[in-house]
Structures are given as structure tokens and as C-alpha cells.
Design an enzyme around this catalytic site. Structure first.
Site, mmCIF file in Angstrom:
data_model
loop_
_atom_site.group_PDB
_atom_site.id
_atom_site.type_symbol
_atom_site.label_atom_id
_atom_site.label_comp_id
_atom_site.label_asym_id
_atom_site.label_seq_id
_atom_site.Cartn_x
_atom_site.Cartn_y
_atom_site.Cartn_z
ATOM 1 N N ASP A 269 0.860 -1.182 0.000
ATOM 2 C CA ASP A 269 0.000 0.000 0.000
ATOM 3 C C ASP A 269 0.902 1.240 0.000
ATOM 4 O O ASP A 269 1.766 1.389 0.875
ATOM 5 C CB ASP A 269 -0.896 -0.021 1.246
ATOM 6 C CG ASP A 269 -1.954 1.063 1.196
ATOM 7 O OD1 ASP A 269 -3.138 0.719 0.987
ATOM 8 O OD2 ASP A 269 -1.595 2.248 1.354
ATOM 9 N N ASN A 277 -2.200 12.858 -4.275
ATOM 10 C CA ASN A 277 -3.314 13.369 -5.098
ATOM 11 C C ASN A 277 -3.624 14.816 -4.764
ATOM 12 O O ASN A 277 -3.803 15.648 -5.652
ATOM 13 C CB ASN A 277 -4.574 12.529 -4.840
ATOM 14 C CG ASN A 277 -4.604 11.290 -5.710
ATOM 15 O OD1 ASN A 277 -4.077 11.286 -6.816
ATOM 16 N ND2 ASN A 277 -5.208 10.233 -5.195
ATOM 17 N N HIS A 282 -4.540 14.515 -9.401
ATOM 18 C CA HIS A 282 -4.951 13.141 -9.635
ATOM 19 C C HIS A 282 -4.100 12.483 -10.714
ATOM 20 O O HIS A 282 -3.788 11.282 -10.650
ATOM 21 C CB HIS A 282 -6.428 13.135 -10.042
ATOM 22 C CG HIS A 282 -7.135 11.900 -9.648
ATOM 23 N ND1 HIS A 282 -7.347 10.868 -10.515
ATOM 24 C CD2 HIS A 282 -7.678 11.508 -8.453
ATOM 25 C CE1 HIS A 282 -7.991 9.897 -9.884
ATOM 26 N NE2 HIS A 282 -8.210 10.261 -8.650
ATOM 27 N N ASP A 286 -2.057 9.021 -10.654
ATOM 28 C CA ASP A 286 -2.132 7.929 -11.644
ATOM 29 C C ASP A 286 -0.739 7.534 -12.122
ATOM 30 O O ASP A 286 -0.424 6.345 -12.258
ATOM 31 C CB ASP A 286 -2.980 8.362 -12.848
ATOM 32 C CG ASP A 286 -4.466 8.375 -12.525
ATOM 33 O OD1 ASP A 286 -4.820 7.951 -11.404
ATOM 34 O OD2 ASP A 286 -5.259 8.801 -13.375
ATOM 35 N N GLU A 312 -4.845 2.243 -4.106
ATOM 36 C CA GLU A 312 -3.369 2.343 -4.162
ATOM 37 C C GLU A 312 -2.745 1.122 -3.508
ATOM 38 O O GLU A 312 -1.674 1.166 -2.936
ATOM 39 C CB GLU A 312 -2.912 3.665 -3.535
ATOM 40 C CG GLU A 312 -2.739 3.736 -2.035
ATOM 41 C CD GLU A 312 -4.019 3.638 -1.212
ATOM 42 O OE1 GLU A 312 -5.036 3.146 -1.725
ATOM 43 O OE2 GLU A 312 -3.983 4.030 -0.038
HETATM 44 N N1 LIG Z 1 -4.783 9.131 -8.683
HETATM 45 C C1 LIG Z 1 -5.464 8.095 -8.219
HETATM 46 N N2 LIG Z 1 -5.766 8.050 -6.903
HETATM 47 C C2 LIG Z 1 -6.452 6.987 -6.441
HETATM 48 C C3 LIG Z 1 -6.852 5.940 -7.288
HETATM 49 N N3 LIG Z 1 -7.513 5.035 -6.526
HETATM 50 C C4 LIG Z 1 -7.524 5.500 -5.256
HETATM 51 N N4 LIG Z 1 -6.869 6.677 -5.186
HETATM 52 C C5 LIG Z 1 -6.666 7.542 -4.025
HETATM 53 O O1 LIG Z 1 -5.834 6.917 -3.080
HETATM 54 C C6 LIG Z 1 -6.023 7.601 -1.837
HETATM 55 C C7 LIG Z 1 -5.954 6.602 -0.731
HETATM 56 O O2 LIG Z 1 -5.958 7.326 0.464
HETATM 57 P P1 LIG Z 1 -5.960 6.645 1.885
HETATM 58 O O3 LIG Z 1 -6.772 5.375 1.832
HETATM 59 O O4 LIG Z 1 -6.381 7.675 2.862
HETATM 60 O O5 LIG Z 1 -4.502 6.175 2.127
HETATM 61 P P2 LIG Z 1 -3.135 7.006 2.178
HETATM 62 O O6 LIG Z 1 -3.321 8.456 1.973
HETATM 63 O O7 LIG Z 1 -2.206 6.332 1.244
HETATM 64 O O8 LIG Z 1 -2.668 6.761 3.645
HETATM 65 P P3 LIG Z 1 -1.915 5.513 4.218
HETATM 66 O O9 LIG Z 1 -2.293 4.327 3.350
HETATM 67 O O10 LIG Z 1 -2.431 5.354 5.595
HETATM 68 O O11 LIG Z 1 -0.467 5.790 4.159
HETATM 69 C C8 LIG Z 1 -7.361 8.322 -1.942
HETATM 70 O O12 LIG Z 1 -7.124 9.706 -1.988
HETATM 71 C C9 LIG Z 1 -7.918 7.850 -3.271
HETATM 72 O O13 LIG Z 1 -8.656 8.879 -3.930
HETATM 73 C C10 LIG Z 1 -6.528 6.025 -8.678
HETATM 74 O O14 LIG Z 1 -6.839 5.178 -9.490
HETATM 75 N N5 LIG Z 1 -5.824 7.120 -9.098
#
Ligand SMILES: Nc1nc2c(ncn2[C@@H]2O[C@H](COP(=O)(O)OP(=O)(O)OP(=O)(O)O)[C@@H](O)[C@H]2O)c(=O)[nH]1
Length: 421
Positions: A269, A277, A282, A286, A312
Site C-alpha cells: 500500500d 493526489n 490526480h 495515476d 493504491e
Molecule cells: N490518482 C489516483 N488516486 C487513487 C486511485 N484510486 C484510489 N486513489 C486515491 O488513493 C487515496 C488513498 O488514500 P488513503 O486510503 O487515505 O490512504 P493514504 O493516503 O495512502 O494513507 P496511508 O495508506 O495510511 O499511508 C485516496 O485519496 C484515493 O482517492 C486512482 O486510481 N488514481
């Protein structure tokens, strides 16, 4: 064609039937071109080929009612020039480098020849020569040109099934010409006789159906393969998607039950991805996901499998590997990702870190879901310990003592099948 007699009832109806068939195929290809943008150029070429030959055959059967320039020269132009489109369509279908210059020159040359010969009956033999030579040559050349790519994409059987009739037709056409030319007893005028109009009509019927069915079938095969690929892969990263990984894991579990082979899971992760983002946009997010997927793809063994498990989050399956070895792999991946920042569009370099939970299959695991839960818990631990680190899940308590029996194995198998993840 070329002024051949189509007034006989049988020949007339045959030519009308081929014309109608070509018109219908033409409409079908045109509709397909509207629906499938990716295949549009080739489909348009097939549609133009079909509709032009339909028009040419229509003019040929209406010849008695039309002025000679329209009924003879017009019909021949509409029948002959579309074969240049066959060459073009084949190139477009297989993405081959185009020969636009040659195709344009050939079309202009054939047009000029037909206009020069005009509609006079005494030129019908020469017109027949030109038509047969050009059609035979183009079909043969198109078949030779597309054989390699077709073999590569659809296999040798399909390539030969499609091309053998085309090459044979080309050879027959050229042999007819050579035979007539070499025989002192047969007059070239034979080519314009009714005798040849009927077999040529059937030849066209078979050839046109063959072309449409072959290329329509290949188009459908391509589409089906594409849909299958899309249903099993993540559109952004190209890695397996969650559903496909589910199937892969079930297969691996069955292999474990049969052969006793072990495997390990890595759940990755990206850290603070929300901030990526929020801060860089965004699109940068990606790019970071694609960058990570490529790194995983490069670093893993061919037998390992990687999937995008969620936003992610990535899941890796390492067959034949125990937990401790998988932990080393995870640490290597963590370091490599940290050392390899993402190149953003504006030249900026964006550093990434990842937390990884590792779980190796242990005797206490009664299915894939149990192993996944342990990998997930280890990932949670890595996050809780401050991120940018790897964590190995402790083995579950071993199963109750006693020899493994068939009932237990079957239970495990059934549970594994019912596993959701
Ligand atoms: N650009 C992009 N962002 C994505 C995609 N799928 C998910 N995300 C983003 O990934 C982020 C995941 O955030 P969190 O689950 O809070 O996790 P984090 O910020 O990595 O925090 P930790 O995992 O605790 O380190 C969110 O902002 C989602 O919008 C994608 O396909 N593209």
C-alpha cells in the site's frame, strides 16, 4: 462484367444476388465502423469495397438499359477499383505500414486504362484481361502481405484457411489468362462469353463471402480477446485485477492441496497517497500507480503474479516461496521503490514509499482468505509502525494434531472455493 453477357436468366439472378449481398455486407461494415472506433479505418475500407462492388454489379446487370459508358466502363470501374481497397483494408486491419502511393498509382492506372479502352464491344477481351489480371494480382498480393501478421495473431491454421482459397483464386484467374493466351485454338474473345460469366459469378459469390466471413470472424475474435483482457486486467496499470487474482489464488490453493506446494502473499500500500493526489493532482497520482506497477512487473519472477487490489493497494503472489524469503523480496521492493522516484510531466521527481504486509502459507491456514487476512493484518502493522517498512505476519496456530485426512482436505478445498476477498 467488362461487357460480358449477363442477360441469361440464371446469370442475371446470380449477379443480382451477389450485388444485394455485397450491399448488405457493406451496410454491416459501415455500422460496425460507427460502433467500434478502434477498428474504424479498416471497417470503412471493407464497407467501401462492398458498396462499390454492389454498385458495379448493379450497373452490370442493368447494362441493357444504360448508356455504354455507364453500363460497361462505369460498371468495370466500380468492380475493379474496390480491389485496391481490399489491399488497403488488409493493411489497416493488421496495422501494416501503408502503401498509399502504390495504391493511388494503381487505382489511377486502372481507371485510365478502363477509360482508354472505352465501352466498345471489340475491346471486351482486353478489358477482361485487365480486370482478371488486376483482381488476381491484388488478391494474391494482399494474401501474401497479410499472411505473416495473420499467422502471428490468429495462428497458422486460420492463416492458411483464409489465404489458400484467395491464393488459389488468384492462380486460377492468372492460369485462365495464360491458358487462353497460349492456346492457338481458343480465341481471346472466349473470355467475354456467357460460359465464363456464370463461373465468375459463383467465384465472386464465394470469394466475397469468404472475405467477409474471414475478416468478420477475425474482428469478432479480436473483440472477444480484448473484452476478456479488459475483464481481467486493471485499465490504468495493466496488472491483473482483483477478480482475476481471485482465480489465480484459487488455482494456487488447489495446487497446494494436491502437491503441497507453498506460496506467499505480499500486500503493498503506497504511503500517504491521498497527499500525492491532493498536492500534485490526480494525474500525478495515476502516474505514481503506473510507475509502481511497472517496477513490480520488472522485479518479479515470471511465475510471480501481481494485481491491483484496490485504489493504491497491490497484491503479489509468490509461488514456491516461504514467509521469510517473501519478507526479503518485500524489503527489496520497498527499497527499490524508494530509490526510484516518479517522473512527473513537468520534470519534477516525486518520491514514493510503500508499506508491505507479508504472509507465507502455514499449516494453520485453511484457505486463501485466511492468508489474505494475515497479509492484511501485517500491512496494518507496517502502517502502524510508521510506514515505509515491511512486516511479516506470524504463523497461525497449527491445526489439531493427527494425520491429515481426506475429509479435512475436502473441507479446506470447499472453504477455499467459498472464500471471498
Ligand atoms: N490518482 C489516483 N488516486 C487513487 C486511485 N484510486 C484510489 N486513489 C486515491 O488513493 C487515496 C488513498 O488514500 P488513503 O486510503 O487515505 O490512504 P493514504 O493516503 O495512502 O494513507 P496511508 O495508506 O495510511 O499511508 C485516496 O485519496 C484515493 O482517492 C486512482 O486510481 N488514481
Amino acid at each position: 462484367m467488362w461487357g460480358a453477357d449477363v442477360s441469361d436468366d440464371g446469370v442475371y439472378h446470380l449477379y443480382v444476388a451477389v450485388a444485394l449481398q455485397q450491399a448488405l455486407y457493406g451496410l454491416g461494415w459501415a455500422a460496425g465502423a460507427r460502433l467500434l472506433p478502434a477498428s474504424r479505418p479498416a471497417m470503412r475500407a471493407w464497407a467501401a469495397f462492398s458498396l462499390c462492388t454492389a454498385a458495379g454489379l448493379g450497373l452490370a446487370v442493368m447494362r441493357p438499359l444504360l448508356p455504354p459508358w455507364v453500363g460497361v466502363v462505369g460498371a468495370n470501374v466500380f468492380l475493379l477499383l474496390p480491389f485496391v481497397l481490399v489491399w488497403r483494408a488488409v493493411e489497416l486491419f493488421f496495422g501494416l505500414p501503408p502503401h498509399r502511393g502504390w495504391q493511388g498509382a494503381l487505382a489511377l492506372g486502372l481507371l485510365a486504362t478502363l477509360v482508354y479502352l472505352g465501352p466498345a464491344p471489340e475491346q471486351s477481351t482486353t478489358r477482361a484481361w485487365v480486370m482478371l489480371l488486376a483482381i488476381g494480382g491484388i488478391i494474391g498480393a494482399a494474401a501474401l502481405r497479410s499472411h505473416g501478421p495473420m499467422r502471428h495473431e490468429f495462428g497458422p491454421v486460420v492463416a492458411w484457411v483464409v489465404h489458400l482459397p484467395g491464393l488459389l483464386a488468384a492462380l486460377v484467374l492468372l492460369a485462365v489468362l495464360a491458358g487462353v493466351a497460349a492456346s492457338p485454338h481458343r480465341h481471346l474473345q472466349d473470355l467475354a462469353s456467357l460460359d465464363l460469366a456464370l463461373p465468375l459469378g459463383y467465384g465472386m459469390l464465394l470469394a466475397c463471402n469468404g472475405i467477409h466471413l474471414a475478416y468478420g470472424g477475425m474482428q469478432l475474435t479480436r473483440l472477444a480477446r480484448r473484452l476478456l483482457h479488459l475483464s481481467r486486467h486493471d485499465g490504468l496499470t495493466g496488472l491483473l485485477n482483483r477478480r482475476a487474482m481471485h482465480d489465480v489464488l484459487q488455482d494456487e490453493w488447489q495446487r497446494h492441496l494436491r502437491l503441497g506446494s507453498g506460496f506467499a502473499l505480499l500486500m503493498l500500500d503506497l504511503d500517504h497517497f491521498k497527499q500525492v493526489n491532493d498536492r500534485w493532482g490526480h494525474h500525478a497520482g495515476d502516474l505514481a500507480l503506473v510507475h509502481t506497477a511497472r517496477l513490480l512487473d520488472r522485479q518479479l519472477r515470471p511465475t510471480d503474479r501481481a494485481s491491483r487490489h484496490g485504489g493504491e493497494e497491490f497484491l503479489l503472489l509468490l509461488p514456491g516461496v516461504d514467509g521469510l524469503t517473501a519478507l526479503q523480496v518485500a524489503e527489496r521492493l520497498r527499497q527499490q521503490l524508494q530509490a526510484d522516484p516518479v517522473a512527473l510531466d513537468d520534470g519534477m521527481r516525486l518520491g514514493l514509499t510503500v508499506s508491505i504486509g507479508v504472509a507465507g502459507l502455514a499449516p494453520g491456514d485453511d484457505g486463501v482468505a485466511a492468508l489474505l487476512r494475515r497479509a492484511d493484518a501485517a500491512l496494518y502493522q507496517a502502517k502502524a509502525d510508521g510506514r515505509n517498512q515491511v512486516s511479516l505476519a506470524p504463523d497461525p496456530p497449527p491445526p489439531p494434531q493427527g494425520p491429515p485426512n481426506r475429509q479435512r482436505l475436502a473441507q479446506g478445498s470447499r472453504r477455499a472455493r467459498a472464500d471471498e476477498f
